[in-house]
Scaffold this motif. Structure first.
Motif, PDB file in Angstrom:
ATOM      1  N   ALA A 581     -15.981  -0.770   4.853  1.00 45.27           N
ATOM      2  CA  ALA A 581     -16.710  -0.044   3.813  1.00 45.27           C
ATOM      3  C   ALA A 581     -16.231   1.393   3.638  1.00 45.27           C
ATOM      4  O   ALA A 581     -16.201   1.905   2.515  1.00 45.27           O
ATOM      5  N   PRO A 582     -15.850   2.104   4.736  1.00 41.29           N
ATOM      6  CA  PRO A 582     -15.382   3.491   4.528  1.00 41.29           C
ATOM      7  C   PRO A 582     -14.197   3.611   3.574  1.00 41.29           C
ATOM      8  O   PRO A 582     -13.949   4.698   3.045  1.00 41.29           O
ATOM      9  N   GLU A 583     -13.455   2.507   3.341  1.00 40.32           N
ATOM     10  CA  GLU A 583     -12.340   2.577   2.399  1.00 40.32           C
ATOM     11  C   GLU A 583     -12.819   2.899   0.983  1.00 40.32           C
ATOM     12  O   GLU A 583     -12.075   3.479   0.187  1.00 40.32           O
ATOM     13  N   PHE A 584     -14.063   2.497   0.679  1.00 41.94           N
ATOM     14  CA  PHE A 584     -14.585   2.756  -0.659  1.00 41.94           C
ATOM     15  C   PHE A 584     -15.124   4.172  -0.795  1.00 41.94           C
ATOM     16  O   PHE A 584     -15.237   4.682  -1.906  1.00 41.94           O
ATOM     17  N   ALA A 585     -15.501   4.788   0.325  1.00 38.15           N
ATOM     18  CA  ALA A 585     -16.133   6.101   0.269  1.00 38.15           C
ATOM     19  C   ALA A 585     -15.164   7.134  -0.285  1.00 38.15           C
ATOM     20  O   ALA A 585     -14.076   7.336   0.234  1.00 38.15           O
ATOM     21  N   GLY A 586     -15.573   7.787  -1.349  1.00 39.56           N
ATOM     22  CA  GLY A 586     -14.757   8.845  -1.927  1.00 39.56           C
ATOM     23  C   GLY A 586     -13.557   8.367  -2.715  1.00 39.56           C
ATOM     24  O   GLY A 586     -12.787   9.181  -3.223  1.00 39.56           O
ATOM     25  N   THR A 587     -13.351   7.060  -2.812  1.00 41.64           N
ATOM     26  CA  THR A 587     -12.195   6.547  -3.548  1.00 41.64           C
ATOM     27  C   THR A 587     -12.498   6.527  -5.051  1.00 41.64           C
ATOM     28  O   THR A 587     -13.526   5.999  -5.480  1.00 41.64           O
ATOM     29  N   VAL A 588     -11.611   7.125  -5.808  1.00 44.58           N
ATOM     30  CA  VAL A 588     -11.751   7.082  -7.267  1.00 44.58           C
ATOM     31  C   VAL A 588     -11.212   5.739  -7.754  1.00 44.58           C
ATOM     32  O   VAL A 588     -10.047   5.412  -7.552  1.00 44.58           O
ATOM     33  N   ILE A 589     -12.085   4.954  -8.364  1.00 46.55           N
ATOM     34  CA  ILE A 589     -11.688   3.623  -8.820  1.00 46.55           C
ATOM     35  C   ILE A 589     -11.038   3.741 -10.196  1.00 46.55           C
ATOM     36  O   ILE A 589     -11.703   4.010 -11.196  1.00 46.55           O
ATOM     37  N   THR A 590      -9.749   3.569 -10.225  1.00 49.29           N
ATOM     38  CA  THR A 590      -8.993   3.559 -11.473  1.00 49.29           C
ATOM     39  C   THR A 590      -8.562   2.125 -11.756  1.00 49.29           C
ATOM     40  O   THR A 590      -8.823   1.206 -10.967  1.00 49.29           O
ATOM     41  N   ALA A 591      -7.877   1.934 -12.870  1.00 46.84           N
ATOM     42  CA  ALA A 591      -7.385   0.598 -13.199  1.00 46.84           C
ATOM     43  C   ALA A 591      -6.454   0.089 -12.109  1.00 46.84           C
ATOM     44  O   ALA A 591      -6.476  -1.091 -11.732  1.00 46.84           O
ATOM     45  N   THR A 592      -5.634   0.979 -11.558  1.00 43.40           N
ATOM     46  CA  THR A 592      -4.670   0.574 -10.528  1.00 43.40           C
ATOM     47  C   THR A 592      -5.372   0.183  -9.241  1.00 43.40           C
ATOM     48  O   THR A 592      -5.098  -0.871  -8.657  1.00 43.40           O
ATOM     49  N   THR A 593      -6.309   1.044  -8.772  1.00 40.85           N
ATOM     50  CA  THR A 593      -7.008   0.717  -7.527  1.00 40.85           C
ATOM     51  C   THR A 593      -7.897  -0.511  -7.708  1.00 40.85           C
ATOM     52  O   THR A 593      -8.068  -1.305  -6.778  1.00 40.85           O
ATOM     53  N   ALA A 594      -8.455  -0.689  -8.909  1.00 41.07           N
ATOM     54  CA  ALA A 594      -9.287  -1.874  -9.150  1.00 41.07           C
ATOM     55  C   ALA A 594      -8.467  -3.144  -9.012  1.00 41.07           C
ATOM     56  O   ALA A 594      -8.903  -4.115  -8.380  1.00 41.07           O
ATOM     57  N   ARG A 595      -7.279  -3.149  -9.594  1.00 44.02           N
ATOM     58  CA  ARG A 595      -6.423  -4.345  -9.478  1.00 44.02           C
ATOM     59  C   ARG A 595      -6.065  -4.609  -8.019  1.00 44.02           C
ATOM     60  O   ARG A 595      -6.007  -5.763  -7.578  1.00 44.02           O
ATOM     61  N   ARG A 596      -5.819  -3.546  -7.274  1.00 43.89           N
ATOM     62  CA  ARG A 596      -5.452  -3.729  -5.868  1.00 43.89           C
ATOM     63  C   ARG A 596      -6.612  -4.320  -5.067  1.00 43.89           C
ATOM     64  O   ARG A 596      -6.429  -5.235  -4.268  1.00 43.89           O
ATOM     65  N   TYR A 597      -7.813  -3.823  -5.290  1.00 45.60           N
ATOM     66  CA  TYR A 597      -8.968  -4.345  -4.562  1.00 45.60           C
ATOM     67  C   TYR A 597      -9.252  -5.805  -4.952  1.00 45.60           C
ATOM     68  O   TYR A 597      -9.563  -6.640  -4.090  1.00 45.60           O
ATOM     69  N   LEU A 598      -9.171  -6.114  -6.244  1.00 47.96           N
ATOM     70  CA  LEU A 598      -9.472  -7.475  -6.692  1.00 47.96           C
ATOM     71  C   LEU A 598      -8.458  -8.486  -6.184  1.00 47.96           C
ATOM     72  O   LEU A 598      -8.746  -9.685  -6.142  1.00 47.96           O
ATOM     73  N   ALA A 599      -7.273  -8.009  -5.824  1.00 53.19           N
ATOM     74  CA  ALA A 599      -6.257  -8.915  -5.288  1.00 53.19           C
ATOM     75  C   ALA A 599      -6.437  -9.170  -3.801  1.00 53.19           C
ATOM     76  O   ALA A 599      -5.738 -10.004  -3.219  1.00 53.19           O
ATOM     77  N   ASN A 600      -7.392  -8.469  -3.169  1.00 51.94           N
ATOM     78  CA  ASN A 600      -7.593  -8.572  -1.722  1.00 51.94           C
ATOM     79  C   ASN A 600      -8.867  -9.360  -1.435  1.00 51.94           C
ATOM     80  O   ASN A 600      -9.972  -8.833  -1.511  1.00 51.94           O
ATOM     81  N   ASP A 601      -8.720 -10.633  -1.074  1.00 52.52           N
ATOM     82  CA  ASP A 601      -9.880 -11.483  -0.794  1.00 52.52           C
ATOM     83  C   ASP A 601     -10.724 -10.972   0.361  1.00 52.52           C
ATOM     84  O   ASP A 601     -11.922 -11.267   0.449  1.00 52.52           O
ATOM     85  N   ASP A 602     -10.143 -10.208   1.261  1.00 55.86           N
ATOM     86  CA  ASP A 602     -10.860  -9.785   2.462  1.00 55.86           C
ATOM     87  C   ASP A 602     -11.921  -8.737   2.168  1.00 55.86           C
ATOM     88  O   ASP A 602     -12.719  -8.403   3.053  1.00 55.86           O
ATOM     89  N   LEU A 603     -11.942  -8.185   0.961  1.00 55.71           N
ATOM     90  CA  LEU A 603     -12.889  -7.118   0.640  1.00 55.71           C
ATOM     91  C   LEU A 603     -13.948  -7.535  -0.363  1.00 55.71           C
ATOM     92  O   LEU A 603     -14.890  -6.793  -0.607  1.00 55.71           O
ATOM     93  N   LEU A 604     -13.811  -8.693  -0.974  1.00 55.16           N
ATOM     94  CA  LEU A 604     -14.630  -9.020  -2.132  1.00 55.16           C
ATOM     95  C   LEU A 604     -15.945  -9.677  -1.727  1.00 55.16           C
ATOM     96  O   LEU A 604     -15.995 -10.848  -1.335  1.00 55.16           O
TER      97      LEU A 604
END
Length: 702
Positions: A581-604
């Motif tokens: 969860a700390p990975e999300f803290a303070g992270t600005v969610i842009t189109a690029t970071t959103a695509r990266r997170y959605l591609a990672n099954d371990d976080l969804l």
């Protein structure tokens, strides 16, 4: 074009030379072209977007010593283009020509530089060498502007140097040091996101009743309002055409005597801020001529109107209802124009929210944009499609912005409420015109405007619509349908698009939850929007989806840290995801970071409040997608026994609460219905028991 030669062999503009070259002057605004010697230069001839307001360059804002130099530079900026060799050597985002908005921003920066130079005792751009530009860039960085605004200003100054070399009389401005050594050292530190992705969604408590009132006006009240407006339009026509007759005079005499005898209210209207006798209305009501009404006005009718002012109810029958009751006894003559204005606003709200179009795309629609489709081969009704233009991303073959926009390659899918709103607008404006034609939508006054309403005007109209709706809610005793203020401020037109993305991302299956809540609409992303392939809104959806995931992961992390438990086949994966969860803290969610997170099954992890569970999503294990591996789950198709299910203590508590509520309801129902509810309650209790039996918690120690 009148020009004069220069020492460089290039032509100088003459005092009467047009500011915008004739080949670039856009159709409807071409006549507004200014001359080189004018104190104000209109940029309207460059504007072809119907929802973009006109803009101008005011030379009074430029220090006198710099006016001659900057006039020639700005004229060159408008009339010429940067060389291809210059563009190839620089950033790919640099274009040979600026848009109208880019031109006004660039000129604003140039004039600000001139004022700064004046403060330092300089009176010519020739003194603006690399050292002076370095000092000015430092001034911009240290005065507190954002990184993007400073970068934009430095780009404008790069253009100043480049266009100086293209003028017929170059001043000799120095090369900006950031063009040679890089721009990063001249920019402030990066801050939070900006632009459309930073726009706050409209709060649910505000958007819900706002959508209800907008759809109510379109679906239930539009016929009454349009009929009342048609009658309103005929009042002056009929009044002026009526000739004096004995019959009309007798009717007028009887009418005035009745008013005096009963003390009834006298019809009045508001005219230029004053309450005046409704003479035309009385003429139509009695069949008298205007001369006859004017005569009776002098005999005391005007005085009676001041003492006993009253409404002017139109004869249009009221058929619309609010919760089964007529919404008016009659539409008043004086409110017909206001109601038409609100009706247009309601149509805008419905279209903008339920399609995800940008405001300019909505305001750029024409009549006929959404024709009735032919039936499908199986006989079912075809799907309505909206064909329009896109403006924000429109580019020519050189990458320069096209003000007129381009035809959308893929049309918008129109669901029933949107089609209804378009049909209402098509009844409001002449055939072939813009749906939000500015001349037509100014109902109380006549304006010689071109194009459509602008986004700024829609903000004011939405505020007025909210005020009207809240007045109606109070009048009908509908306190729960009052539209509260949004905590993030004014309901700007650009926020509907963000709000749609927010609701799709945070509601099971992407349902447009607010419309469903009020029983008006049920449509899914796949059936109604095809939104993940629609011109940019898929970017907003990805961002909102990842934000929702971040909230869920962070909440689960805190729950486990506080000693809470989790169960289900995906419990262990949920615990592992929560640890990150700390990975999300303070992270600005842009189109690029959103695509990266959605591609990672371990976080969804997706919370599903309707079925009281979490989906710890693994594409290849999801039972909601049997035939495909979609990027996100379909939460309204959750399947019992899916390997992706997990439940927390909170879910189990809610299962118990729901079971008790069903049991209480079953006690007051006939046996067959009661048995069904009892069976469901027992199943929910069993799920809660299973959770507490299988419950896992964080282990202590390393």
């Amino acid at each position: 074009m009148t020009t004069a030669p220069s020492t460089s062999g290039r032509l100088l503009p003459a005092p009467h030379s047009p500011v915008v070259p004739p080949q670039r002057a856009a159709g409807a605004n071409a006549h507004l072209n200014s001359r080189f010697a004018d104190d104000v230069w209109s940029l309207a001839p460059l504007i072809e977007n119907p929802s973009t307001g006109t803009s101008s360059i005011h030379w009074r804002n430029c220090p006198e010593p710099f006016q001659a130099e900057l006039r020639l530079l700005v004229w060159t900026l408008i009339n010429k283009e940067l060389r291809p060799t210059f563009l190839r050597e620089r950033a790919r985002t640099l274009r040979s020509r600026t848009s109208v908005a880019g031109t006004t921003t660039t000129v604003r920066v140039w004039m600000h530089l001139a004022r700064w130079l004046t403060g330092r005792g300089l009176d010519t751009l020739a003194d603006c060498d690399s050292g002076v530009l370095d000092a000015y860039a430092t001034h911009l960085r240290e005065r507190g502007g954002s990184r993007s605004s400073v970068a934009q200003a430095l780009l404008a100054l790069t253009r100043l140097w480049a266009f100086d070399e293209l003028t017929a009389r170059p001043v000799g401005i120095g090369r900006p040091p950031w063009d040679e050594h890089g721009v990063d050292d001249y920019l402030p530190a990066a801050t939070t996101r900006g632009g459309e992705n930073a726009t706050e969604a409209i709060a649910e408590t505000t958007m819900g009743p706002l959508l209800v009132w907008a759809m109510r006006m379109v679906d239930d009240l539009a016929d009454d309002i349009l009929a009342a407006w048609a009658e309103h339009q005929q009042v002056p026509v009929v009044a002026k055409a009526t000739t004096p007759t004995e019959t009309g005079l007798a009717a007028l005499d009887a009418y005035t005597h009745r008013l005096d005898a009963t003390g009834a209210l006298v019809p009045v209207i508001r005219y230029r801020g004053r309450i005046v006798l409704a003479r035309q209305y009385i003429a139509v009501l009695t069949g008298a001529s205007m001369d006859q009404v004017n005569l009776y006005a002098k005999r005391g009718l005007t005085r009676a109107a001041r003492l006993r002012p009253g409404p002017c109810p139109l004869r249009t029958p009221i058929r619309g209802t609010v919760h089964g009751q007529p919404w008016r006894e009659a539409v008043n003559l004086d409110e017909a124009a206001t109601l038409m204005r609100h009706l247009g606003t309601a149509c805008f709200i419905v279209i903008a929210y339920l399609t995800g179009m940008r405001p300019g795309e909505v305001l750029g629609l024409h009549t006929g944009c959404c024709p009735n489709p032919p039936p499908e081969p199986d006989g079912n009704p075809g799907r309505h499609l909206i064909r329009g233009r896109e403006f924000k991303t429109a580019r020519d073959e050189d990458g320069n912005h096209l003000s007129r926009g381009t035809e959308r390659a893929l049309p918008w899918v129109a669901i029933a409420p949107v089609v209804n709103a378009i049909r209402v607008l098509e009844r409001m404006v002449p055939d072939g015109h813009l749906l939000f034609d500015s001349r037509t939508h100014h109902f109380a006054t006549v304006r010689p405007a071109t194009g459509s309403l602008v986004a700024g005007a829609m903000v004011r109209r939405i505020e007025d619509f909210i005020t009207w709706a809240n007045t109606e809610a109070a009048r009908h005793g509908l306190a729960r349908e009052t539209i509260p203020p949004d905590p993030h401020g004014r309901v700007a037109s650009a926020r509907f698009r963000r709000t749609l993305a927010w609701h799709i991302a945070r509601r099971p299956g992407g349902l447009v939850a607010l419309a469903i809540q009020y029983g008006h609409l049920r449509t899914t992303i796949s059936a109604g929007y095809a939104s993940r392939s629609r011109d940019g809104i898929h970017v907003l959806l990805d961002i909102e989806t990842v934000r929702a995931v971040g909230d869920t992961v962070t909440g689960l992390h805190q729950h486990l840290e506080d000693g809470g438990g989790i169960s289900g086949p995906a419990a262990r994966r949920a615990i592992q995801a929560a640890a990150r969860a700390p990975e999300f803290a303070g992270t600005v969610i842009t189109a690029t970071t959103a695509r990266r997170y959605l591609a990672n099954d371990d976080l969804l992890i997706y919370d599903n409040p309707h079925t009281l569970l979490m989906c710890v999503y693994k594409r290849d294990q999801a039972l909601c997608h049997r035939d495909s591996a979609a990027a996100t789950p379909t939460l309204d198709h959750c399947v019992a026994g899916c390997p992706n299910i997990a439940r927390t203590d909170h879910h189990a508590d809610h299962l118990r609460d729901r079971a008790r509520a069903l049991a209480r309801k079953a006690a007051h129902l006939p046996v067959p219905l009661a048995q069904r509810l009892t069976t469901t309650a027992e199943r929910l209790d069993a799920l809660a028991d299973r959770h507490h039996f299988d419950r896992q918690i964080l282990q202590e120690g390393p």
